[in-house]
Each structure stands twice: as structure tokens, then as C-alpha cells.
Design an enzyme around this catalytic site. Structure first.
Site: not given
Ligand SMILES: Nc1ncnc2c1ncn2[C@@H]1O[C@H](COP(=O)(O)OP(=O)(O)O)[C@@H](O)[C@H]1O
Ligand SMILES: Nc1ncnc2c1ncn2[C@@H]1O[C@H](COP(=O)(O)OP(=O)(O)O)[C@@H](O)[C@H]1O
Ligand SMILES: [Mg+2]
Ligand SMILES: [Mg+2]
Ligand SMILES: [Mg+2]
Ligand SMILES: [Mg+2]
Lengths: 210, 333, 333, 210
Positions: B57, B219
Site C-alpha cells: 500500500h 488488497h
């Protein structure tokens, strides 16, 4: 054929589990890709290979110490949802194993029952939520029901129940874990955590079978 | 899988080593267990802010460690929550005597690992509070599920609480502010392409050339629904409407509008999206008094974007504007 | 073609409108002719810095307009040099009486358009100087060709000269500094994927899953050669070696190391690449005293990266460190 | 069939050129994708559509004024390499056309010659560098050689020469413009600028042919 599992046998189980999870890494990852985030296989393989290395490096004194080592190692190496959950399972099992040099079928049943209770307390999943609980719950019940059977038979029954529970996750709508974000789209997919739970129990049954 | 990496198992450690080499004045990187920590930690008398989560991320969270934002960040494997030992070590490293706040994104794994860490930290005598961020309106909130995901509001919470902690606010006030940010922030994301988890070696899902996913998380998971590809202005509507309705945001609200790229979408497209999102906000009578445009909470190389609205109060504005000196966000310092 | 856009012909104008909406305190966007200009332009007594080029390289150049960097940027169509009327209007808008410097990337179109603009500006009584950046070692330099391309050293030149202009240096000194930056900066890039020019609708070239292009520029053009995909560490070697040899950089040189993403490559990969590039620099005895890691000069959504080394002198360090307040680079302000 | 082109005829040419470039936009872009940056088609189409609109909005008084308008419009709307180069061509042509109400073959030859000289001065390309010069050069030579012919014949010869020059760019190694970055890899591709030059001359010949 044995009636109980000592530290050596339990270590053999966990070595076997590490090998199985390494082999099944891609499949678990694929199951997790469908309804999760593609990491369950690698997480489990990493954790159990760390467990195997740890046990080889410093063999524990008794089953309780072994379970504690396994639990702590899983918690610090798996991460994600599976790490704390499987870690808790082994830590709770360690409590039940305290003082016992080897675990027979009833003792193993107590360990697994306590482990499952720990998982439910941590994760709040109910049966039918499409999680590892759906494989572990039936396994605990099968172990209880197999009270009179030999250890290998009892564990084989537990593994078979776990497998059935695992298959039964396919039509479920996920209500816990990442798969829950998919809502109805989670239907038709087998839960990765239920699958790894089955693989662990299968490895245990295979170890007991000799 | 086409990536600038050496081996899937080495990505996280090597990226951390790269960060350490690039930002020696701002951060240190510990490796066993792994966490990124402010170069000057612990700061005496200041609340320590710790966050963390799976890698993939970037720049979140490691890129937000530094003066005026996080004190430490715990990176997990790609898309995998870090472990309690990392969090405990980070908490100890940043504890300046005023307590530690864990900022946790609402994923089962993150929540459980941070819970365990908080238990361990309390057992060692640390004062720890935790705030769980759950701002993703794509997920229906329910008592019977894992609830909403934590996504881009996390970045805003880390900046604002970082400013507050730096200003010397006590733990309870920083935690309260963090909960207020979460209560007033809403996000929704979409993807044009999937991403490939290095270990998995292939994309998490596939989208046809004329399809997009609406309601994705961060995700690489599929979203709530797959729909035909739409122009950017329509995408802006599809993200903004549920976000606005959810809180709901109302005429006259002062807001921060955050258009975030998922990693593979270039800035030129984010500005095209921002243009319309801003227009929609104004059409609803919202006053966009602060904004952020860029790729700050990503999903590897996924192409796509998310939009976040945060209803601001005076404290939030003050601490948003406060100086920040981290690898990824830097102003006034 | 999967992009967050509305229509190919609207991309540039809509992205500019998004920038204008997002950064009202820093910049203004003029539309006829189109240029991005500092909100407070012209700054009396300060050299005006103007750059520009085709769009598709965001944040370059518009994202670098603001205090301490550019005074104005002229955006062309995607990958198309802007036109002299834009540059002339920008020069007039930023002329604070101390003259204007054009920072031009060495492409035939950019050079010719800026030349024409300089002629027009001179005819209108403005004092204009121009510096052409040509730092790409992938292109063989020769008197008989268009010469080397201008790539990532441009970002460094704009920051350093922006600092110098802000400090009040006269035009000749700023231009001289700019030439010194160019003379001491070298870059090389590579691509994992091609990019799609919105109007063209399909990728400029295609790469198999196991191939990469070495020696690309920033316009989606094929590079010098196509080679098998290699791990990041090997890619770092393939980019660093020609860069180091070219100047050549020597033991003891103080350098700025800039690892730049091409638009579709996420930060985690850039840090993996930075790690090795930094190591290679140190192996050659270079002292990496400053660095930059991120996607600052891009090629739409291309996946790939470039590496730039700049040999620093004291002036360059001073003006690199000086405060900057732009949409894309911000520190000390 | 005409012997000279007045403002109306030249406007007809440029309208036709705008239509041709719009139609051939994708092909020019494809040629530019192979050895450049995929924008030549859209740049030329944008520029000439602006030219057509400009001429329609304010019809110029004579060919010189027309060429000047065309040149200025191209410079401010095309961008890239082609904008300044084609813009220069028309501005230089305007110089040669000054004072003439219509342009016959020799006058057009002078205009094109001056335009080409302007391009060479701006761009420094030599014949064989794989640029528009390789189409325009032969066209100028053909116009000169066709001194005795009718205007349509002379322009047809010029277009044919441009076409041959355009084809002849295929085997060349580019030494100017973006294609030069490709070195040997530019061999085997037709130059986009030479192609647009041919299209402009072809449109001119077709206009003269009526
Ligand atoms: N609340 C929960 N209770 C029990 N099991 C859960 C819960 N949440 C997730 N799981 C199990 O964890 C599995 C996913 O593990 P893993 O992929 O390693 O973690 P993550 O979801 O964090 O990526 C799921 O398939 C499910 O069986
Ligand atoms: N120096 C030059 N002299 C003459 N023609 C040139 C020169 N450089 C480029 N060209 C021509 O310009 C064409 C490319 O134009 P275009 O694609 O519009 O601009 P850019 O190369 O800036 O993208 C080339 O095909 C070539 O014919
Ligand atoms: Mg998972
Ligand atoms: Mg995970
Ligand atoms: Mg171009
Ligand atoms: Mg071109």
C-alpha cells in the site's frame, strides 16, 4: 500404531504439516485469491516452516511446551487473520496439555476443543460464517464421538469431518474475514482457512496412522 | 508478472532497505522484528503514534513516519497484517511516557494482531489505546460481519493525529480526535485492472477491456460489482454519491476531498477525476477547503482510484495544516 | 485502452481544470493559450522560470509551478510540444523585470517551439535566455542527429534553478546554474510495459511477459534495445553503469540519486530499485548526499523507471534544499 | 483545369487537406507510433482543421495573406516538430507570394522552395535524414523540372515525386527528430512527416486537377 502422541510424534506431525502446506501453498493462495487477498498459502507455509525450524533447533520438553512454541511462532510469523487464530489454537491447546508427557485421543480432543474455543473468542465467527471454524467444529465433534476408537481411527474421523466441513463452506455466504466484503459473490468458493484446517488435521491423522 | 523486484519473498525487506537508504534523516528501519520508526524516537512527553498493516500500500504506512505524523509503522508481508511482536517492539521504541496510540485499519487480521499487541504492551506496563478505521462505504456495515474495511481515511487520520500528538495533546485527546476523523470520513474505490501479489504470480482477478470493478478495497480483492467501463466523470459520480449519502454530508459542510490513486494510475488521470469530484462536492453544497490528490494508499500496481470525503472541524483543519516531515508527505518543515 | 478519462481530446484540459481546482493557493491555470502559472506571478525583481512540454509526464511540469520552482509551465497535447504562443504568454505573465529563463527538454519540437517563442519574446522587448536539457545517456550524442533527449535531470534543474531564482540570482547566474546542472546530470530509463496515448487508443509498442525495453525516453517510444526481463538488482546495474560511465562520475563525487517511476510502477518497486542503485553508487565511491524517489516525470501509465545521477556542487545543494511550495514538490514551506 | 491558384482555389486545397488529414489521422499516428510518439496524425488533423475554420471565418485577401494565416495557425495549434516546420513552410511561402493575386506553377515552385529552405533552416535536416525533407525536396525538384507543363501536370509530378521520396524513407536510418533515438531500429519504417508532406502535395495536385 500408537495410542498417544509424544513430543517426537507431535514434532513429526508439524514437520509433515510444514511439508504439506509448502506443497499446497499455490492452491491455498488460489482459494484466497478468489474471495480474499491471495496470501493464505504463503502465510501458512512461512509460519509452519518457521515452526519446523524452531522445533528442530530447540526440541521442547513436553507437549505443552511444544504447543506453546508452535503458538508463539505462528503468532510472530504468519500475520493476517490466520496467524492470531492458529496461534491462539495452539496456545489454548498448550493449557490443556500441561503436565502430560503424551496425548491420547481424549487429551487431543480437549486440546482441540480448547483451541477452537480460543479461535471463536478471538474471531467471533459462528458456524456457517465460512471460516476455519466450519472445518474445526466438525472435527472436534467427530473426535468426541470417536471416544471408544483407537487414536488413528479417531483422528481419521476428525480429518474426514474437517474435510466435509471444508467442502460445506462452498455454498456459504461469508460473514467473517475478508470474504465477507464480497457478500453474495463469496458463494461457490471454498474457504481457504477451512482448507488449511483440514490439511493440518489430515497431517495429524496421517502421522498417527504411522 | 512484470515487476521491478528480485524475488517475491525479498520485496518487503528490500523496499524497506531502500527506504532506509533514501531517508536516513527521517526514519530508521528495524529488521528483527521489522518496523519503520522516526529517527528521533522516542520523543519525550509526546504520544507515540503507531500504525501498520500489510505491505503493498506504499507509501502507507512507512512513508508517513516522521515528524508530525506517525512515530512508527509495522509492515507485514504483502497484503498480510504484521504480527504482535512487531507492534510491541514499535510501541516500546516510540513510547515517550505519554502513551501510545495504535491506528488500525479494520481487517480481521489487523484488528486481532493489534489487539494481541495491545494486551502484550499493557502487560509490560505501557499505556496503549487503539482506534480502528472503517470508512469504506462499499461494504455494508453489520454486526454480523467483519464490518467495513479501513481505507483512505487512514491517511488523513494519521496526518491529523500526528499533528495533534506533535502539538502535545494527551493520549485521550489524540485518540478522541482519531475517532472523530473516522466518524467523519467516508471512502469508496474502483479498479480498472487487478494487481498481482508477488507470491501469487498472477493477477487476483481479471477484468475485460470494457469492464471495471466498483467498491474494491486495497488488497487486490474483487469489488462489490463489475460494471461496464465508464468515463471518468461517471466514475466520479459512482464513487461520490454513495460517499456523500452515507455520512450523510450536508450543504455547508467543510470537507477535505482526497482523490487517491491505486498505484498504477498516473496523476493526469487523478486530476481528471478530481475535477469532477470537486464539482460534485460543490453541487451538493459542500465546501472543499482542503484536498489531497495522489497515490498515497495503494494496491500494488492496480490501476484505479478511490475518493474520500472527510467532514472537517477546526481541530482537524489545524492539525492537517500543521508541519509534516515524512518521506511521502511533507510541508511546513 | 483503460483510463480514467472522458475523451482523448479533453484529457489535458480536464486535468488542468482539476489542478486548478485542487491548488488554488499555489497556481492559476490560463486556458487561451494554456499555461499554469504561480498564483502570485509576476514576482517583482525575480527571474521568471518557464518550462513546458507535452502532457503525459505529470506531475512535470505543471506540478512544479509554485514558490521556489517554476513560475509557469506550458502544457502541450499528450506527448506534443506546446506552441510558441503559450510560451510567449507565459513569459509575459511571469516577467518581473529580471528576465525569463526557458528550461527546454531536448526534443526537436520543444526546441523549435521555444526558439520561436524566444524570438517573439525578444521582439516584444523581453529578456529571455534558454537552456536545453539533454541528459539521456541511452541516446548516442552526435552532431548529426537531434542529440540526446532531455529527461529526468529536468526535474532537478527546475528545482535547483527555482531555488536560485527565488534567492534573487540574476538571469545569467540562474541560466549558468541550469547549464551546470545539465552538464552534471545523466539519466537512463527502462520500461516493463508500453503506454497508450489516449488519441492513439492502443499501446505504442508491445512487450512480451518476459521482455523489457532498455533505454526508453518518456514518450512511449521503444527504447534502444529489447532484452529479457531481469531482476530489479540487474536492472539497477543496467541503468547505473552507463550513467556513471558517461559523465564519468568519480570516487568522491557528491551526488543526488533520483529513482523515478514512469507512471504505472508503484513506490514499493521504486524503493527496491533505489536500494540497489544506492549500493552501486557507493560501490563506485560516490557519496549520495541527496536523493529523490517517486514518479515525477512519467510516461502516462507506463510501468518502468529511470535513474538519474547529478554531481552536486555547493550551489546546487543549497538551492535543492531551499524551500519549495508546488503541487508536487513541497518542503520547508 | 486552371493555370494558377487564387485564394479560393488555395482555400479549397487546404479544406481538402484538412479532410484528408482527418481521414488519414490513424495511419499517420500508427507510423509515428512505430518510430516516434504516436501524435503526428492527431497533431496534423488538429492543425489543419483549425486552418480550415480560420479561413472560413475570415477569408484572406490574397495568397500571401492566406499563407501567413495558415502558417500562424499551424504554429499555434500543431505543436511538436511538425507545427514549427509546416508553419515555417507557409510563412516563407507567404513571402514569395507577396503581391500576387494568384499563383501559377513557377510561383508555386518558388513558394515551395522557400518553404523547404525555411524548414531546413529551422530543423537542420539533410536529405536522407528520414524526415519530411525527403518528400518535400524531390517535390521541389519535380516542380522545377516540370517548368513547361500545365499547372495540374506540374503538381501531379510534384506529388508523385513526394510519394517516391516518402517511400524512400523506409530503408533509411533516422538522424533527425524522435526517430533518431531509435538508431538502426528506425530502419524499415516510413517517416510520418514525409507521409503528411506527400498527403498535402497530393491534395494540392488533386485540387488543381479540379
Ligand atoms: N473472524 C474469523 N474467525 C475465524 N476464522 C477467520 C476469521 N476471519 C478469517 N478467518 C479465516 O482466515 C482465513 C484467511 O486467512 P489469511 O488469508 O491468512 O488472512 P487474511 O484474511 O488476513 O489475508 C479465512 O479463509 C478464514 O477461514
Ligand atoms: N529536424 C527536422 N527537420 C525536418 N523534419 C523533421 C525534423 N524533426 C522531425 N521532423 C519531422 O517531423 C515528423 C514528426 O512530427 P510530429 O510527430 O508531429 O512531432 P514530434 O516528433 O515532436 O512528435 C517526423 O516524422 C519528421 O518527418
Ligand atoms: Mg488472505
Ligand atoms: Mg492478508
Ligand atoms: Mg510529439
Ligand atoms: Mg510525434
Amino acid at each position: 500404531m500408537t495410542d498417544s502422541l509424544d513430543v517426537a510424534a507431535l514434532t513429526a506431525w508439524l514437520d509433515r504439516a510444514a511439508a504439506v502446506l509448502e506443497r499446497e501453498k499455490a492452491r491455498l493462495t488460489e482459494l484466497d485469491a478468489a474471495i480474499g487477498d491471495s496470501d493464505h498459502g504463503v502465510n501458512m507455509a512461512r509460519g509452519f516452516s518457521a515452526v519446523a525450524a524452531k522445533l528442530a533447533g530447540a526440541p521442547p520438553a513436553d507437549p505443552a511446551a511444544l504447543f506453546k512454541t508452535v503458538g508463539m511462532t505462528l503468532i510472530s510469523t504468519v500475520g493476517g487473520a490466520a496467524g492470531p487464530l492458529y496461534g491462539t489454537l495452539f496456545l489454548q491447546a498448550a493449557g490443556q496439555a500441561t503436565g502430560k508427557p503424551a496425548l491420547d485421543a481424549p487429551a487431543l480432543a480437549e486440546c482441540l476443543k480448547a483451541g477452537l474455543a480460543g479461535i471463536v473468542q478471538r474471531g467471533k465467527a459462528e458456524p456457517g460464517d465460512k471460516t476455519m471454524v466450519d472445518a474445526l467444529g466438525p472435527a472436534v465433534a467427530a473426535l468426541d464421538a470417536a471416544a471408544g476408537a483407537s487414536l488413528p481411527q479417531a483422528l481419521a474421523a476428525a480429518a474426514a469431518a474437517a474435510e466435509a466441513g471444508m467442502m460445506a463452506t462452498i455454498p456459504l455466504v461469508a460473514r467473517k474475514g475478508r470474504a465477507s466484503y464480497l457478500g453474495e459473490r463469496s458463494v461457490g468458493h471454498q474457504d481457504p482457512g477451512a482448507t488449511s484446517s483440514f490439511l493440518l488435521l489430515k497431517a495429524l491423522a496421517d502421522t498417527a496412522a504411522g | 508478472m512484470k515487476k521491478l523486484i528480485n524475488a517475491p519473498e525479498a520485496v518487503v525487506a528490500e523496499a524497506l532497505a531502500g527506504m532506509a537508504a533514501a531517508h536516513p534523516g527521517l526514519i530508521r528501519v528495524e529488521t528483527d522484528p521489522a518496523f519503520v520508526v522516526r529517527a528521533d524516537a522516542p520523543v519525550r512527553g509526546k504520544v507515540g503514534l503507531v500504525s501498520g498493516g500489510g505491505s503493498g500500500h506504499e507509501p502507507m504506512h512507512g512513508g508517513f513516519v516522521g515528524r508530525g505524523m506517525l512515530d512508527a509503522a509495522c509492515p507485514g508481508a504483502v497484503f498480510t497484517s504484521p504480527t504482535p511482536d512487531q507492534m510491541l517492539a514499535a510501541a516500546k521504541a516510540v513510547d515517550g511516557g505519554a502513551g501510545v496510540l495504535f491506528i488500525v485499519k479494520n481487517y480481521t487480521g489487523d484488528v486481532m494482531n493489534f489487539e494481541m499487541a495491545a494486551e502484550l504492551a499493557a502487560a509490560e506496563g505501557l499505556t496503549v489505546d487503539s482506534v480502528v478505521i472503517d470508512d469504506d462505504v462499499a461494504v455494508k456495515d453489520s454486526l454480523y460481519t467483519a464490518g467495513r474495511r479501513g481505507v483512505a481515511t487512514t491517511v488523513l487520520a494519521e496526518k491529523i493525529c500526528g499533528g495533534a500528538a506533535e502539538a502535545g495533546l494527551p493520549l485521550a485527546a489524540v485518540a478522541d480526535l482519531c475517532r472523530r476523523v473516522n466518524a467523519n470520513g467516508r471512502s469508496m474505490g474502483m479498479a480498472l485492472t487487478a494487481c498481482t501479489v508477488p507470491h501469487a504470480g498472477k493477477p487476483s482477478f481479471t477484468l475485460a477491456d470494457d469492464e471495471m470493478e466498483i467498491g474494491i478495497g486495497i488488497h487486490g480483492e474483487p469489488g462489490r460489482r463489475r460494471v461496464p467501463l465508464e468515463p471518468a466523470d461517471r466514475v466520479a459520480e459512482m464513487l461520490m454519491e454513495p460517499v456523500i449519502e452515507d455520512l450523510p454530508f450536508r450543504t455547508g459542510d467543510e470537507v477535505l476531498l482526497f482523490v487517491n490513486g491505486m498505484g498504477g494510475t498516473p496523476l493526469i488521470e487523478l486530476y481528471v477525476l478530481y475535477r469532477k469530484a470537486h464539482e460534485i462536492a460543490e453541487r451538493h453544497g459542500l465546501k472543499v477547503v482542503r484536498n489531497l490528490v495522489g497515490s498515497y494508499i495503494t494496491s500494488l500496481e492496480m490501476a484505479g482510484a478511490s475518493i474520500t470525503l472527510l467532514r472537517l472541524d477546526a481541530d482537524m483543519i489545524r492539525y492537517w495544516d500543521a508541519p509534516v516531515l515524512t518521506p511521502a508527505l511533507r510541508w511546513g518543515a
